[in-house]
Design an enzyme around this catalytic site. Structure first.
Site, short mmCIF file in Angstrom:
data_model
loop_
_atom_site.label_atom_id
_atom_site.label_comp_id
_atom_site.label_asym_id
_atom_site.label_seq_id
_atom_site.Cartn_x
_atom_site.Cartn_y
_atom_site.Cartn_z
N TYR A 95 0.80 -1.24 0.00
CA TYR A 95 0.00 0.00 0.00
C TYR A 95 0.84 1.29 0.00
O TYR A 95 0.53 2.21 -0.76
CB TYR A 95 -1.02 -0.02 1.15
CG TYR A 95 -2.23 -0.84 0.77
CD1 TYR A 95 -3.34 -0.26 0.16
CD2 TYR A 95 -2.25 -2.22 0.95
CE1 TYR A 95 -4.44 -1.01 -0.23
CE2 TYR A 95 -3.34 -2.98 0.56
CZ TYR A 95 -4.43 -2.38 -0.02
OH TYR A 95 -5.50 -3.12 -0.42
N GLU A 137 -8.74 -6.66 4.54
CA GLU A 137 -8.00 -7.77 3.91
C GLU A 137 -7.33 -8.64 4.97
O GLU A 137 -7.25 -9.86 4.81
CB GLU A 137 -6.99 -7.21 2.90
CG GLU A 137 -7.71 -6.77 1.62
CD GLU A 137 -6.94 -5.79 0.75
OE1 GLU A 137 -5.70 -5.68 0.90
OE2 GLU A 137 -7.58 -5.10 -0.08
N TYR A 190 -15.00 -17.50 -6.89
CA TYR A 190 -13.98 -17.84 -7.89
C TYR A 190 -12.67 -18.16 -7.20
O TYR A 190 -12.49 -17.86 -6.02
CB TYR A 190 -13.78 -16.65 -8.85
CG TYR A 190 -13.36 -15.36 -8.16
CD1 TYR A 190 -12.03 -15.13 -7.82
CD2 TYR A 190 -14.29 -14.36 -7.84
CE1 TYR A 190 -11.64 -13.96 -7.17
CE2 TYR A 190 -13.92 -13.20 -7.20
CZ TYR A 190 -12.59 -13.00 -6.86
OH TYR A 190 -12.20 -11.84 -6.22
C1 LIG Z 1 -14.51 -13.04 -11.00
C2 LIG Z 1 -14.12 -13.62 -12.34
C3 LIG Z 1 -14.56 -14.87 -12.68
C4 LIG Z 1 -14.21 -15.42 -13.93
N1 LIG Z 1 -14.66 -16.67 -14.25
C5 LIG Z 1 -14.34 -17.21 -15.46
C6 LIG Z 1 -14.79 -18.53 -15.80
O1 LIG Z 1 -15.46 -19.21 -15.03
N2 LIG Z 1 -14.43 -19.02 -17.03
C7 LIG Z 1 -13.68 -18.28 -17.91
O2 LIG Z 1 -13.38 -18.79 -19.01
N3 LIG Z 1 -13.28 -17.03 -17.59
C8 LIG Z 1 -13.56 -16.49 -16.39
N4 LIG Z 1 -13.11 -15.23 -16.07
C9 LIG Z 1 -12.24 -14.53 -17.03
C10 LIG Z 1 -10.79 -15.00 -16.84
O3 LIG Z 1 -10.30 -14.55 -15.59
C11 LIG Z 1 -9.84 -14.44 -17.91
O4 LIG Z 1 -10.01 -13.05 -17.99
C12 LIG Z 1 -10.07 -15.08 -19.27
O5 LIG Z 1 -9.83 -16.49 -19.19
C13 LIG Z 1 -9.15 -14.46 -20.32
O6 LIG Z 1 -7.82 -14.63 -19.91
P1 LIG Z 1 -6.67 -14.88 -20.97
O7 LIG Z 1 -5.37 -14.75 -20.25
O8 LIG Z 1 -6.92 -16.11 -21.74
O9 LIG Z 1 -6.88 -13.69 -21.95
P2 LIG Z 1 -6.12 -12.30 -21.93
O10 LIG Z 1 -4.75 -12.47 -22.45
O11 LIG Z 1 -6.30 -11.68 -20.60
O12 LIG Z 1 -7.01 -11.53 -22.99
C14 LIG Z 1 -8.38 -11.25 -22.73
C15 LIG Z 1 -9.07 -10.84 -24.02
O13 LIG Z 1 -8.51 -9.65 -24.51
C16 LIG Z 1 -8.03 -9.82 -25.82
N5 LIG Z 1 -6.78 -9.06 -25.89
C17 LIG Z 1 -5.56 -9.44 -25.45
N6 LIG Z 1 -4.67 -8.46 -25.63
C18 LIG Z 1 -5.33 -7.44 -26.21
C19 LIG Z 1 -4.95 -6.16 -26.65
N7 LIG Z 1 -3.71 -5.71 -26.53
N8 LIG Z 1 -5.91 -5.39 -27.20
C20 LIG Z 1 -7.19 -5.82 -27.34
N9 LIG Z 1 -7.59 -7.03 -26.93
C21 LIG Z 1 -6.69 -7.82 -26.37
C22 LIG Z 1 -7.84 -11.30 -26.00
O14 LIG Z 1 -8.01 -11.70 -27.35
C23 LIG Z 1 -8.92 -11.86 -25.14
O15 LIG Z 1 -10.14 -11.93 -25.84
C24 LIG Z 1 -13.43 -14.67 -14.83
C25 LIG Z 1 -12.98 -13.41 -14.46
C26 LIG Z 1 -13.31 -12.88 -13.23
C27 LIG Z 1 -12.81 -11.51 -12.86
C1 HEM Z 2 -6.45 2.16 -1.60
C2 HEM Z 2 -5.78 1.62 -2.59
C3 HEM Z 2 -6.37 0.75 -3.66
C4 HEM Z 2 -7.57 0.87 -4.33
C5 HEM Z 2 -8.64 1.93 -4.13
C6 HEM Z 2 -7.64 -0.22 -5.27
C7 HEM Z 2 -8.70 -0.43 -6.13
C8 HEM Z 2 -8.82 -1.53 -6.96
C9 HEM Z 2 -9.97 -1.81 -7.81
C10 HEM Z 2 -11.20 -0.95 -7.95
C11 HEM Z 2 -9.73 -2.97 -8.44
C12 HEM Z 2 -10.65 -3.68 -9.45
C13 HEM Z 2 -11.47 -4.68 -8.69
C14 HEM Z 2 -12.27 -5.59 -9.57
O1 HEM Z 2 -11.69 -6.51 -10.12
O2 HEM Z 2 -13.45 -5.35 -9.73
C15 HEM Z 2 -8.45 -3.45 -8.00
C16 HEM Z 2 -7.87 -4.60 -8.45
C17 HEM Z 2 -6.55 -4.91 -8.21
N1 HEM Z 2 -5.69 -4.28 -7.34
FE1 HEM Z 2 -6.11 -2.67 -6.22
N2 HEM Z 2 -6.50 -0.97 -5.18
C18 HEM Z 2 -5.71 -0.43 -4.20
C19 HEM Z 2 -4.48 -0.88 -3.80
C20 HEM Z 2 -3.80 -1.91 -4.39
C21 HEM Z 2 -2.46 -2.33 -4.05
C22 HEM Z 2 -1.63 -1.74 -2.92
C23 HEM Z 2 -2.13 -3.36 -4.88
C24 HEM Z 2 -0.85 -4.14 -4.94
C25 HEM Z 2 0.23 -3.71 -5.47
C26 HEM Z 2 -3.27 -3.59 -5.75
C27 HEM Z 2 -3.34 -4.57 -6.71
C28 HEM Z 2 -4.47 -4.88 -7.43
C29 HEM Z 2 -4.53 -5.95 -8.39
C30 HEM Z 2 -3.38 -6.86 -8.79
C31 HEM Z 2 -5.83 -5.97 -8.88
C32 HEM Z 2 -6.40 -6.90 -9.97
C33 HEM Z 2 -6.30 -6.12 -11.21
C34 HEM Z 2 -5.94 -6.89 -12.40
O3 HEM Z 2 -4.97 -7.65 -12.34
O4 HEM Z 2 -6.62 -6.68 -13.39
N3 HEM Z 2 -4.25 -2.70 -5.42
N4 HEM Z 2 -7.91 -2.56 -7.10
#
Ligand SMILES: Cc1cc2nc3c(=O)[nH]c(=O)nc-3n(C[C@H](O)[C@H](O)[C@H](O)COP(=O)(O)OP(=O)(O)OC[C@H]3O[C@@H](n4cnc5c(N)ncnc54)[C@H](O)[C@@H]3O)c2cc1C
Ligand code: HEM
Length: 403
Positions: A95, A137, A190
C-alpha cells in the site's frame, strides 16, 4: 481522523482529479511497473493494455475520496475489491508503494496546480482509505487460512480430470497436490489461478469461477478459450486449453468473491441468467440449490451463440429431475433451423424476453455474462421495476459502471 480542512481540500479537488483520473492512473502504473517490475507478477497485463484497470482504480480512489468522511457507505464495494486483492495476495506492504506512486502521478499530471497543501491532503486521505482496505484484507487472509481446508498464499493443485464441455469451453477438475481436503466455498465464488507460461517472464494470474457445487472431491473450473480474430489470443485460457492436461499442476488461492447465494437469506424464487462462459458461477449455485433445497422455485436462462459453443446443456437438463419447480430455457443468438418451444428460443435476453418470463415479483436475480449482456439485462430489469437490491451480478473483469 482527518481534519475538517483536509476533508474540505479533498472534496474541493475531487472534480479536478475526476477529469484527469485515467491520465493520473496511467502515469501511475507506468512509473510503478518501471520501478517495481516484480509487481507484474500480480497485475493482469491485458487489463492494463485495455485501460480497464486504470479506470477501476481511478474510479475507486475518487469514489472513496468523495465519501472520505463516511467511508462506511462504500463498504460493499471495498469488500468486493478486497476479495480480489486477497485472492491475488496483495499485502499491506504494497500500500505505501502504491500511495507514493499515486501522489507522484497526481503531481506529474496536475503540475503547479498540485500545491503542497493539496498533495498533503491527498496523502492523508490515501492513508485512511488504504487502512480500510488493509484492515478488511487482514480479516480475509485470516479467514482464508483458518477455514476448514483453507491455506495461505498459493497452493499447488493437480489436474485430476479435463473435460471438453463445448467447442470453446473445457473444465478442469482440481485436487490439492498435498492430498489435503478440498475446502468448502460459497457457490458463486472464484479462485485465482496462477500459471507460469513457458517463455514468459512474469507469472499470469486469472480468476475462474468454481463451476460445480462445493464437494469434498475437487474444485471444477471451466475455461473458455479466448481467441478472436484481430486480437492477440488470450494467454492463460489458451495455455490451459493447449498445455495443461491431467496430472499437470497449477496454483490457486482460497476461493473468494461476494457474488454469492449466501447474500440472499430468504426463500424467494431464484432467477439465474447466464451468457456464454458467464454461466459458470450460476452452475455452482443451481447445483447447490438442487442438493439443498430441491423444492425451491428456480428459473434458469442460458444464453449462447449456438448449441456448439454452449456448455453444460446435459448437466442443466439433468436438474429437471432433481428440482421440483424448475424452468429451463436456452436462448441462442444465432439463427437456428430447428423448432422453437418453451425451452429453446432464438433471440436475445432483452426487456421483452424478461417480461415474458413472468417471474414472481419477489424473485432474486443472479446474472453473469459479458458487459454488454449485463447492461442489457440489468437495464431490462430496471424497466420492469425490479428493485436493484434483488439483482446480483458478476463481472469477468474489473468491475465497471453498467448504468
Ligand atoms: C470473478 C471472475 C470470474 C471469472 N470466471 C471465469 C470462468 O469461469 N471461465 C472463464 O473462461 N473465464 C472467467 N473469467 C475470465 C478470466 O479470468 C480471464 O479473464 C479469461 O480467461 C481471459 O484470460 P486470458 O489470459 O486467456 O486472456 P487475456 O490475455 O487476458 O485476454 C483477454 C481478451 O482480450 C483480448 N486481448 C488481449 N490483448 C489485447 C490487446 N492488446 N488489445 C485488445 N484485446 C486484447 C484477448 O483476445 C482476449 O479476448 C473470470 C474473471 C473474473 C474476474
Ligand atoms: C487504496 C488503494 C487501492 C484501491 C482503491 C484499489 C482499487 C482496486 C480496484 C477498484 C480494483 C478492481 C477490482 C475488480 O476486479 O473489480 C483493484 C484490483 C486490483 N488491485 Fe487494487 N487498489 C488499491 C491498492 C492496491 C495495491 C496496494 C495493490 C498491490 C500492489 C493492488 C493490486 C491490485 C490488483 C493486482 C488488482 C487486480 C487487477 C488486475 O490484475 O486486473 N491494489 N484494485
Amino acid at each position: 481522523m482527518l481534519s475538517q480542512q483536509t476533508i474540505q481540500i479533498i472534496k474541493a479537488t475531487v472534480p479536478v482529479l475526476e477529469a484527469k483520473g485515467v491520465e493520473i492512473t496511467t502515469v501511475f502504473y507506468r512509473n510503478l511497473f518501471q520501478d517495481y517490475p516484480q509487481l507484474l507478477n500480480i497485475f493482469n497485463q491485458t487489463n492494463q493494455k485495455k485501460g480497464r484497470q486504470q479506470t477501476a482504480l481511478a474510479n475507486t480512489v475518487l469514489a472513496a475520496a468523495k465519501y472520505i468522511d463516511r467511508l462506511e457507505t462504500i463498504l460493499p464495494v471495498v469488500k468486493q475489491i478486497a476479495q480480489k486483492h486477497r485472492s491475488l495476495m496483495v499485502k499491506p506492504e504494497h500500500y505505501p508503494i502504491v500511495g507514493e506512486y499515486l501522489l507522484a502521478a497526481i503531481k506529474e499530471v496536475l503540475g503547479d496546480a498540485a500545491t503542497d497543501e493539496i498533495i498533503g491532503a491527498w496523502g492523508e486521505a490515501y492513508g485512511v482509505i488504504a487502512q480500510v482496505f488493509i484492515d478488511i484484507e487482514k480479516e480475509m487472509y485470516e479467514e482464508a487460512e483458518q477455514r476448514s481446508g483453507g491455506w495461505a498464499d498459493f497452493k499447488e493443485f493437480i489436474v485430476a480430470d479435463k473435460v471438453k464441455e463445448s467447442e470453446v469451453i473445457t473444465s478442469f477438475y482440481l485436487k490439492p497436490v498435498d492430498g489435503g481436503m478440498v475446502p468448502s466455498f460459497i457457490p458463486g465464488q472464484y479462485v485465482t489461478v496462477r500459471v507460469k507460461i513457458p517463455g514468459e517472464e512474469y507469472l499470469v494470474n486469472r480468476q475462474y469461477s468454481l463451476s460445480a457445487a462445493p464437494n469434498k472431491e475437487s474444485f471444477r473450473v471451466s475455461v473458455k478459450r479466448e481467441k478472436e480474430p484481430n486480437t492477440p489470443e488470450g494467454r492463460a485460457s489458451n495455455y490451459l486449453h493447449d498445455q495443461v492436461g491431467v496430472n499437470d499442476r497449477i496454483a490457486l488461492t482460497v476461493p473468494a468473491g461476494v457474488f454469492t447465494l449466501e447474500a440472499e437469506k430468504n426463500k424467494a424464487p431464484l432467477v439465474f441468467i447466464g451468457a456464454g462462459v458467464g454461466v459458470t458461477p450460476l452452475m455452482s449455485m443451481v447445483q447447490s440449490i438442487a442438493k439443498q433445497e430441491p423444492g425451491r422455485k428456480v428459473t434458469f436462462v442460458q444464453a449462447a451463440k449456438n448449441p456448439r459453443v454452449q456448455a453444460f446443456q446435459n448437466e442443466l437438463e439433468s436438474l429437471e429431475d432433481k428440482l421440483s419447480d424448475f424452468r429451463l430455457t436456452f436462448v441462442y443468438s444465432e439463427q437456428m433451423g430447428g423448432e422453437q418451444n418453451d425451452k429453446i428460443k432464438q433471440g436475445h435476453v432483452d426487456e421483452e424476453f424478461l417480461r415474458n418470463l413472468k417471474a414472481d415479483a419477489d424473485s432474486e436475480y443472479y446474472i453473469c455474462g459479458p458487459v454488454p449482456f449485463l447492461k442489457a439485462v440489468t437495464s431490462g430489469l430496471r424497466e420492469l421495476e425490479i428493485p436493484d437490491e434483488k439483482v446480483h451480478f458478476e463481472f469477468f473483469g474489473p468491475a465497471e459502471a453498467i448504468h
